[in-house]
Design an enzyme around this catalytic site. Structure first.
Site, PDB file in Angstrom:
ATOM      1  N   ALA B 254       0.276  -1.484   0.000  1.00  0.00           N
ATOM      2  CA  ALA B 254       0.477   0.015   0.518  1.00  0.00           C
ATOM      3  C   ALA B 254       1.020   1.082  -0.378  1.00  0.00           C
ATOM      4  O   ALA B 254       2.023   1.450  -0.467  1.00  0.00           O
ATOM      5  CB  ALA B 254      -1.109  -0.002   1.108  1.00  0.00           C
ATOM      6  N   HIS B 255       0.235   2.394  -0.047  1.00  0.00           N
ATOM      7  CA  HIS B 255       1.086   3.790  -0.249  1.00  0.00           C
ATOM      8  C   HIS B 255       1.886   3.124   0.788  1.00  0.00           C
ATOM      9  O   HIS B 255       1.648   3.845   2.005  1.00  0.00           O
ATOM     10  CB  HIS B 255      -0.370   4.752  -0.632  1.00  0.00           C
ATOM     11  CG  HIS B 255      -1.355   5.091   0.702  1.00  0.00           C
ATOM     12  ND1 HIS B 255      -1.922   6.519   0.395  1.00  0.00           N
ATOM     13  CD2 HIS B 255      -1.434   4.305   1.516  1.00  0.00           C
ATOM     14  CE1 HIS B 255      -2.197   6.147   1.558  1.00  0.00           C
ATOM     15  NE2 HIS B 255      -3.068   5.271   1.514  1.00  0.00           N
ATOM     16  N   ASN B 256       2.695   4.430   0.699  1.00  0.00           N
ATOM     17  CA  ASN B 256       3.660   5.094   1.268  1.00  0.00           C
ATOM     18  C   ASN B 256       4.741   3.911   1.546  1.00  0.00           C
ATOM     19  O   ASN B 256       5.390   4.622   3.203  1.00  0.00           O
ATOM     20  CB  ASN B 256       3.668   6.245   2.912  1.00  0.00           C
ATOM     21  CG  ASN B 256       2.496   6.907   2.047  1.00  0.00           C
ATOM     22  OD1 ASN B 256       2.690   7.782   0.880  1.00  0.00           O
ATOM     23  ND2 ASN B 256       1.029   7.134   2.646  1.00  0.00           N
TER      24      ASN B 256
END
Lengths: 357, 357, 357
Positions: B254-256
């Site tokens: 997922a993001h980051n």
């Protein structure tokens, strides 16, 4: 019209005959198929089915006028009125008969004449064993052979030397890596990937070195695989999905697996490498099965379970780790009593200390 | 021939020399590679490997005549006959040597000359830093730069300003969103999506308002990602997968997130937003790791586990929630005794009541 | 620059005005957006936000000079220095204001003029209700209708009779099966599949017979679906995702499901057939929900949980099977004491036996 079902005009008596059923009640014009819970206009004109193991209330409360049943329903007197005027078609297996009639009206897509879309990229030596339909922007590489009646959807990719049987249906966007083998009547939904490399690496002082995956994938006759599912190619020999097996969306069959015949595997499930799933097994959704395991034929694994150990005996298994369902259900109940057990233990210790002193 | 392995004709002595191994036993003509459990014709002509930690019975019972081993096997007298006439190549790390030889015979695809398929849609300003192969119906947008030796498969999409290193291999159908960065020798299997928007919304009185995801994805050198896996772009900065890491099919980063170096992440696993996975971590299949967590370098998470809390110390973790494996295994055993514990508690309470009265 | 965020030059006072906020502190030139944990050059020139429920230390320790806040921070005297010289924009909901500003600077892609790429395969009777952008190698079949402002990415497939609203954004490689309906402002990320057949088979003496799936998929306004997720078509009627709902990557919504309004469903989650998820529900990552269940509006299911039974009352649920979170957390603590409980039970039994004798 809701849903994409084509409207039709067929007599219920005709449909009954097609599935060898006995029509009891008035003949009707049938326009389509619906659920027993249908509540709209369709209840009057559509055909449904009712399973004997379901509560009779479901049938009594239903507004559907034409129903496939295993036995003529015979509720106690006052409730019988709810069935008055309805039409029943008595068959051995109502769900199966329902499936048969749906297939009659909505037959699977099949190439009737040879038709390759001009935008498709087809290698010169591809062999079509009869009429095959190839959709726009499909890519078919050298050495591929495709059986008669097959439909290759838009944007499908068929890698070198793949072999497809007759009446195969590949929905848009499937990717078949080189050397894959598909039997007859295989259906792959959009985005299925067959033959991507298995997850195989050797460790060299903490770093991963790829082990080239040089086996292949074999999908036998009558297998259907759901959207976005993956069957990886074997490391050295083959990953095989045997005939009649149905795999739902977003599933993973890892390298070297052998999935038996007529298995059902629901969505988001994953089978780790080299595992053998026996024939007629049924796996619920989001099940994981560890690597190098074996499930005997006919094993059922409940949704959300994780199989961590070899299963010795067929049965229903459930939970993480998967245990016989009876035991697991007992644990599910008992674990809710754990806070109470802790308190009771503590109180017992106090009472014994008092007795001892 | 089963599997897609090319047949070859090489002397075992040559292969032994290539991995710095000592050949003990007769030299042979080797035609391919097989598993130690191979039972067919291939056992006579194919090379396998045997790991010292496996039971010796596996080797004794094998029909394979040519085997990479870490040490010359020395079973007790009567069993020694089972090895008579076989050829062994003694190397430091048999699995690694096996991988090396497979790579020798089946080298990774690499563009030898510059070749852009005429059906590919390539923007005018795309920069090829040497020979690059672009497959049919690929789409390469403006501002993209691709390193020498890279192979862009059929139907791959490269969004604006993506930067690819040398010897990258993108299998058919990958989608790389704009501004992504890929290092050298990255391998992406079919249908990998890099750089799709992270799952970021602000709540405005119960309704979700999209937070535009304006960061990017960086995939470092020697990363391999399996079919249908996704690495989302960061909300504001970057999602990074560090060098040498291997991700299996149907995984989500997922993001980051920041995935360390030489991590292995098996199929159907998901890492929630902003989580950091330390280098050399190993995650089994269908593992979930919560958001904003950290796994220290070298942590191992068993298949099917769910990491809900920050892990402070490297070790082997297992279960839902993930606990140190020893403790979790104890719980797996004890929970099966729960029905018995309930009964024993009840009996104790009765006996104490009797004593007390 | 890291990340793909466009650099901009806007006065903080302008941005404050756009979200109806009060600027306290010096006006500044803002070049972009960053996290409150930003540690690089960007901290001086980028705007961030801080949530009142987060520890004040996060704000005090941050180097970011321009921050959206819900209330002017007022730490004790000595700590106040850490905030000296910073600029705050006071708004009702800082995260929402941050989202609004990001949307202002990075507006969603929208077709400005009608532009169909020459390589796209578009049936003659397709209706464009205004300016629509169609990317390279897209395939749009007969009977499709697309609303004004929509962007159809490269290699998207739109099956027969699909209906798309206005300002829809389909990222590269989505596949929409025939008869699907999408509302306005729907966003689908790469590789989403809508309308593949649900997993429906009738058993005929152990063999699976396909039940043709003749329903459809309806996706209402303002729904966003992540990369590689699938929403299957209904068996007979429809599978519906209601307005404002957000679904992450690699999720599965099975046939006949009804997903309410403004639901959030994180990655790798799966909803089995015919299940109804109430409005405003929130599901964590890798959640599974069984078939024919119902979640009341506003239910929250923690990541990694498995819902096996109908949930009667909204609340926070967790674990496998999902239980009220308080109870589940108690179980997570108690189960770690199980080995100790076993020992204590045994000791109690001994002590009682001694007392009894």
């Amino acid at each position: 019209m809701e849903g994409s079902a084509k409207l039709m005009k067929r007599l219920l008596s005709e449909l009954a005959a097609a599935v060898d059923g006995d029509l009891v009640g008035p003949d009707r014009e049938i326009e389509g198929f619906c659920s027993i819970r249908e509540e709209r206009d369709r209840a009057a004109t559509h055909l449904s089915f009712w399973l004997p193991q379901r509560p009779i209330a479901e049938l009594l409360g239903s507004q559907v006028q034409s129903v496939l049943v295993a036995k003529l329903p015979d509720p106690p007197g006052p409730e019988r009125d709810a069935l008055a005027g309805r039409s029943f078609v008595v068959v051995a297996n109502p769900e199966f008969a329902f499936a048969q009639l749906l297939n009659l009206v909505h037959p699977q897509a099949r190439a009737q004449e040879h038709d390759v879309h001009p935008s498709a990229q087809v290698a010169e030596d591809v062999i079509f064993d009869g009429a095959v339909q190839v959709g726009p922007l499909a890519v078919i590489e050298s050495g591929v052979r495709i059986g008669a009646g097959s439909v290759i959807g838009a944007r499908v990719f068929l890698g070198q030397n793949s072999q497809l049987g007759a009446d195969v249906l590949l929905h848009p966007g499937c990717v078949i890596y080189e050397d894959s083998v598909l039997g007859d009547r295989v259906i792959l939904h959009s985005g299925v990937v067959l033959g991507a490399d298995g997850f195989g690496y050797a460790a060299d002082r903490g770093r991963w070195v790829k082990i080239p995956q040089v086996g292949r994938v074999v999908i036998e006759d009558d297998v259907e695989i759901g959207a976005r599912s993956c069957v990886d190619r074997a490391a050295l020999s083959e990953t095989r999905v045997r005939q009649g097996t149905k795999i739902d969306d977003l599933c993973l069959v890892a390298h070297n697996c052998d999935i038996g015949e007529h298995v059902a595997m629901a969505g988001c499930s994953g089978i780790a490498g080299s595992t053998r799933i026996g024939s007629y097994c049924r796996l619920g959704g989001q099940v994981s099965v560890g690597d190098h395991l074996e499930l005997p034929a006919g094993t059922v694994v409940a949704g959300g379970s994780g199989v961590l150990h070899r299963i010795e005996e067929a049965g229903i298994y459930s939970g993480m780790p998967a245990l016989p369902q009876r035991l697991r259900n007992r644990i599910y109940i008992e674990e809710q009593r754990l806070p109470d057990y802790g308190r009771r233990l503590h109180r017992l210790e106090q009472r014994i200390a008092e007795l001892e002193s």
